[in-house]
Design an enzyme around this catalytic site. Structure first.
Site, PDB file in Angstrom:
ATOM      1  N   ASP A  86       0.981  -1.384  -0.031  1.00 49.73           N
ATOM      2  CA  ASP A  86       0.034  -0.032   0.046  1.00 49.73           C
ATOM      3  C   ASP A  86       0.778   1.428   0.013  1.00 49.73           C
ATOM      4  OD1 ASP A  86      -2.021  -1.770   0.328  1.00 49.73           O
ATOM      5  OD2 ASP A  86      -2.965  -0.853   2.179  1.00 49.73           O
ATOM      6  N   HIS A 233       3.441  -1.757   3.376  1.00 49.45           N
ATOM      7  CA  HIS A 233       3.436  -0.222   3.025  1.00 49.45           C
ATOM      8  C   HIS A 233       4.690   0.307   2.495  1.00 49.45           C
ATOM      9  CE1 HIS A 233       0.085  -0.615   5.875  1.00 49.45           C
ATOM     10  NE2 HIS A 233      -0.497  -0.032   5.459  1.00 49.45           N
TER      11      HIS A 233
HETATM   12 ZN   LIG Z   1      -2.847   3.314   3.170  1.00 48.80          ZN
END
Ligand SMILES: [Zn+2]
Length: 266
Positions: A86, A233
């Site tokens: 992400d 992430h």
């Molecule tokens: Zn996010």
């Protein structure tokens, strides 16, 4: 109509109508009934919004087999996992992640933020060119308040990101993930209308907030199972310096290889 759609409509209608009904109840002296009505509506709304894997108000994909529409879970012998990353694209992290994925013949889905994708168009195209998938993670990633967004603003975040990614990558994203996974019933309604599907995860190292590589990895190792969805992430600095995501992915891909796992895209 599916049960989820029916429940979603009920929850939305309940929360729209409850304040008016509550006023009528209070005027009739039924204060506790009014409070009960309001609190039940809010509870239904908040639980379905704030629990990322809650599917009360729409489908949320939490396993690879669900993503593929298969009834049988992914077997221990095939050991496939879906790696999702992400918050990119990030000018320092994304190229290094792509090299690592190439080196391990692994595939991943990048949930990109539209505003980042607009700034780093070349990286978006690189991701596609190198055999990975891009997905929708909203236009501006309003992580603190997206859960409370109403119809107009919540939908714009999805539509604008979808447009940027479709224009830049020349493919239409199939997957959506809300910031922090908080998707209220309005978001789920719009996602379904747009033809997207909501993807959650089953294993994460909390690398959105934890920047100690070892802690992130140990947590991931304890949660990864065949058929699982791994969440990572981009964009963070590691404790002790350097980029966190490439450091984590390097170790993670080695570990997955040793354990016989394969990273696939559904
Ligand atoms: Zn996010």
């Amino acid at each position: 109509m599916t049960w989820r759609r029916l429940l979603r409509r009920t929850v939305i209608l309940w929360n729209v109508a409850a304040p008016f009904a509550a006023i009528a109840l209070v005027m009739s002296g039924l204060l506790w009934w009014a409070l009960g009505l309001l609190m039940t509506g809010h509870a239904l709304w908040l639980i379905s919004t704030l629990i990322p894997a809650c599917q009360w108000c729409g489908e949320v994909v939490t396993t690879l087999s669900q993503a593929r529409g298969e009834k049988e879970p992914v077997g221990a012998e095939s050991k496939e996992v879906w790696l999702t990353i992400d918050d990119g694209p990030h000018p320092e992290d994304t190229p290094r992640l792509l090299d690592l994925l190439d080196a391990h013949q692994a595939r991943a889905t990048f949930f990109f933020i539209g505003a980042n994708a607009k700034k780093h168009r070349k990286l978006v195209r690189q991701v596609i060119k190198r055999g990975h998938e891009v997905a929708n993670h909203t236009m501006n990633h309003p992580q603190y308040w997206y859960w409370a967004y109403g119809p107009g603003s919540a939908e714009r975040e999805i539509d604008e990101c979808q447009k940027v990614l479709s224009d830049v990558a020349d493919v239409t994203p199939r997957w959506f993930r809300a910031p922090a996974g908080f998707k209220n019933p309005i978001v789920q309604q719009h996602v379904e209308k747009t033809g997207l599907r909501v993807a959650a995860w089953s294993a994460r190292g909390h690398d959105g907030v934890v920047t100690d590589k070892e802690r992130v990895l140990q947590r991931l190792y304890s949660e990864i199972q065949p058929g699982g969805i791994i969440l990572m992430h981009e964009g963070r600095v590691a404790d002790g310096g350097g980029r966190l995501a490439p450091q984590v992915l390097d170790e993670l891909l080695k570990w997955l290889g040793e354990k016989g796992y394969r990273c696939v895209v559904p």
